[in-house]
Design a protein around this motif. Structure first.
Motif, PDB file in Angstrom:
ATOM      1  N   PHE B 111     136.162 -25.256  87.023  1.00  0.00           N
ATOM      2  CA  PHE B 111     136.010 -24.156  86.063  1.00  0.00           C
ATOM      3  C   PHE B 111     135.251 -23.001  86.708  1.00  0.00           C
ATOM      4  N   GLU B 112     134.127 -23.324  87.327  1.00  0.00           N
ATOM      5  CA  GLU B 112     133.329 -22.297  88.015  1.00  0.00           C
ATOM      6  C   GLU B 112     134.125 -21.614  89.128  1.00  0.00           C
ATOM      7  N   LEU B 115     136.806 -19.322  87.790  1.00  0.00           N
ATOM      8  CA  LEU B 115     136.272 -18.065  87.254  1.00  0.00           C
ATOM      9  C   LEU B 115     135.884 -17.102  88.378  1.00  0.00           C
ATOM     10  N   GLU B 122     137.315 -14.860  83.081  1.00  0.00           N
ATOM     11  CA  GLU B 122     136.046 -14.690  82.359  1.00  0.00           C
ATOM     12  C   GLU B 122     136.326 -13.989  81.036  1.00  0.00           C
ATOM     13  N   ARG B 123     137.170 -12.968  81.123  1.00  0.00           N
ATOM     14  CA  ARG B 123     137.514 -12.236  79.909  1.00  0.00           C
ATOM     15  C   ARG B 123     138.241 -13.132  78.913  1.00  0.00           C
ATOM     16  N   ARG B 126     135.751 -15.462  77.456  1.00  0.00           N
ATOM     17  CA  ARG B 126     134.839 -14.733  76.567  1.00  0.00           C
ATOM     18  C   ARG B 126     135.502 -14.551  75.213  1.00  0.00           C
ATOM     19  N   MET B 129     135.912 -17.975  73.392  1.00  0.00           N
ATOM     20  CA  MET B 129     134.622 -18.453  72.872  1.00  0.00           C
ATOM     21  C   MET B 129     134.175 -17.603  71.691  1.00  0.00           C
ATOM     22  N   GLN B 130     134.408 -16.312  71.786  1.00  0.00           N
ATOM     23  CA  GLN B 130     134.019 -15.426  70.677  1.00  0.00           C
ATOM     24  C   GLN B 130     134.812 -15.777  69.426  1.00  0.00           C
ATOM     25  N   ARG B 131     136.089 -16.088  69.608  1.00  0.00           N
ATOM     26  CA  ARG B 131     136.905 -16.490  68.468  1.00  0.00           C
ATOM     27  C   ARG B 131     136.458 -17.846  67.927  1.00  0.00           C
ATOM     28  N   ALA B 132     135.999 -18.708  68.819  1.00  0.00           N
ATOM     29  CA  ALA B 132     135.479 -20.003  68.367  1.00  0.00           C
ATOM     30  C   ALA B 132     134.210 -19.801  67.536  1.00  0.00           C
ATOM     31  N   VAL B 133     133.381 -18.856  67.951  1.00  0.00           N
ATOM     32  CA  VAL B 133     132.180 -18.540  67.178  1.00  0.00           C
ATOM     33  C   VAL B 133     132.587 -17.996  65.802  1.00  0.00           C
ATOM     34  N   ALA B 134     133.561 -17.104  65.804  1.00  0.00           N
ATOM     35  CA  ALA B 134     134.048 -16.543  64.537  1.00  0.00           C
ATOM     36  C   ALA B 134     134.561 -17.649  63.622  1.00  0.00           C
TER      37      ALA B 134
END
Lengths: 190, 190
Positions: B111-112, B115, B122-123, B126, B129-134
């Motif tokens: 993964f590292e 990236l 990364e985008r 990002r 993950m942002q959608r997962a937070v939402a």
DNA sequence: CGGAATCTTGAAAGTGTTCAAATCAAGTGG
DNA sequence: CCACTTGATTTGAACACTTTCAAGATTCCG
């Protein structure tokens, strides 16, 4: 300037002073008093907010007209309604300062432009968001394994500084229980 | 090859065919039967998993020895214990296939490396993950505003395909209620 | 000091769980 | 393909945890 913000970024990515200077162009700093709003129900969440200093809460009004707090944000936490922010949907939430606060805001467009100019920030936000997911996985696990009583005891022993800083009824709301029950639990513990 | 994965990435970022070829080097594809494990309690979550085909569940064993399901993942969802994955901590969770599944795994090191070689990713992460937070903000809001009965009705009308695909007792566990109560609610609705 | 917000108390009512047992469904091997 | 065994769902009664309602006590702030 914005030292909490810069040090938070540098915890996760290398960012030279030149990039920091570029980054500042995209920030809208806000100085707010207690009980000021960054977002109200029905509005689109225009920005994501970094708490440089102070404390925020996010809540919505439920069908019984109670304020239901879903999140707090202390120093170096991010706050936003991400669905509203990403998809330009009206938000059901209020975001309000609990204390006098210093907030750094990225509007949706400055956020996009900043990420294009400083791709390292994609990495920073990927990590921040991934950690937010991890945190919500953990919190979620607690809701499965603890009763509300245990949840309250766990919270108040884990975050005593929080219990100092915000009124009981807000903690009750955040934990999904009534102020009356919290009162009962406190009595019980003494 | 891995068409669900590639089309999911291309929903969020541009990735030319050359980059896709590079990306493939980092993937470990897995073909699993029903009831096989990707993670067991006490192990470190070595990889994050993309569901190319099939269905996963994540659960832990609570103090009464019940399996408490905290997440499902269908096609084009990601699954991982992010705390364990990021910080190399032993996980309290099991991740298990519910059906025969095709999974794409990125180990922490691949993964590292991926990236670093493909910063566009990364985008992508990002945004994911942002959608997962939402999504977790939304789910969390539901737990504040709905009773367990309403939560069950809401879930089963919102995701009827899910109710078809996985046994009732798993849905009960995921929604945080007993199989007995679900049974009662189903009777009630007819 | 006065008024509003916050916190506490106690009784009554609900919502959802637990326990134990019966029924139903499904996969396996003979 | 049937019999067997295990897994999954249903039932009902008793119980527990948490909420609701209605007041009263307290604290905070201008």
């Amino acid at each position: 300037m914005y030292s909490n913000f810069i040090s938070h970024i540098r915890k996760y990515v290398d960012l030279d002073d030149n990039s920091v200077a570029l980054l500042f162009k995209y920030i809208t700093p806000l100085k707010l008093k207690r009980k000021e709003f960054l977002l109200k129900e029905g509005q689109i969440c225009q920005s994501i907010y970094f708490v440089e200093k102070g404390c925020l809460r996010m809540y919505f009004i439920d069908d019984k007209l109670n304020e239901q707090i879903t999140q707090f944000a202390l120093e170096h936490w991010w706050m936003a309604d991400h669905f509203s922010f990403m998809d330009n949907k009206p938000s059901p939430y209020f975001i309000e300062t609990i204390e006098k606060s210093e907030i750094l805001a990225f509007t949706a467009s400055s956020f996009e432009a900043m990420l294009r100019e400083l791709p390292q920030m994609e990495r920073y936000f990927r990590i921040v968001m991934q950690r937010a997911v991890a945190a919500s996985q953990l919190r979620n696990k607690y809701t499965y394994e603890m009763s509300k009583e245990e949840f309250y005891q766990h919270f108040s022993t884990s975050f005593p500084e929080f219990v100092q800083r915000v009124p009981q009824y807000m903690i009750a709301s955040y934990l999904g229980l009534t102020p009356q029950y919290v009162s009962e639990l406190r009595k019980k513990k003494l």
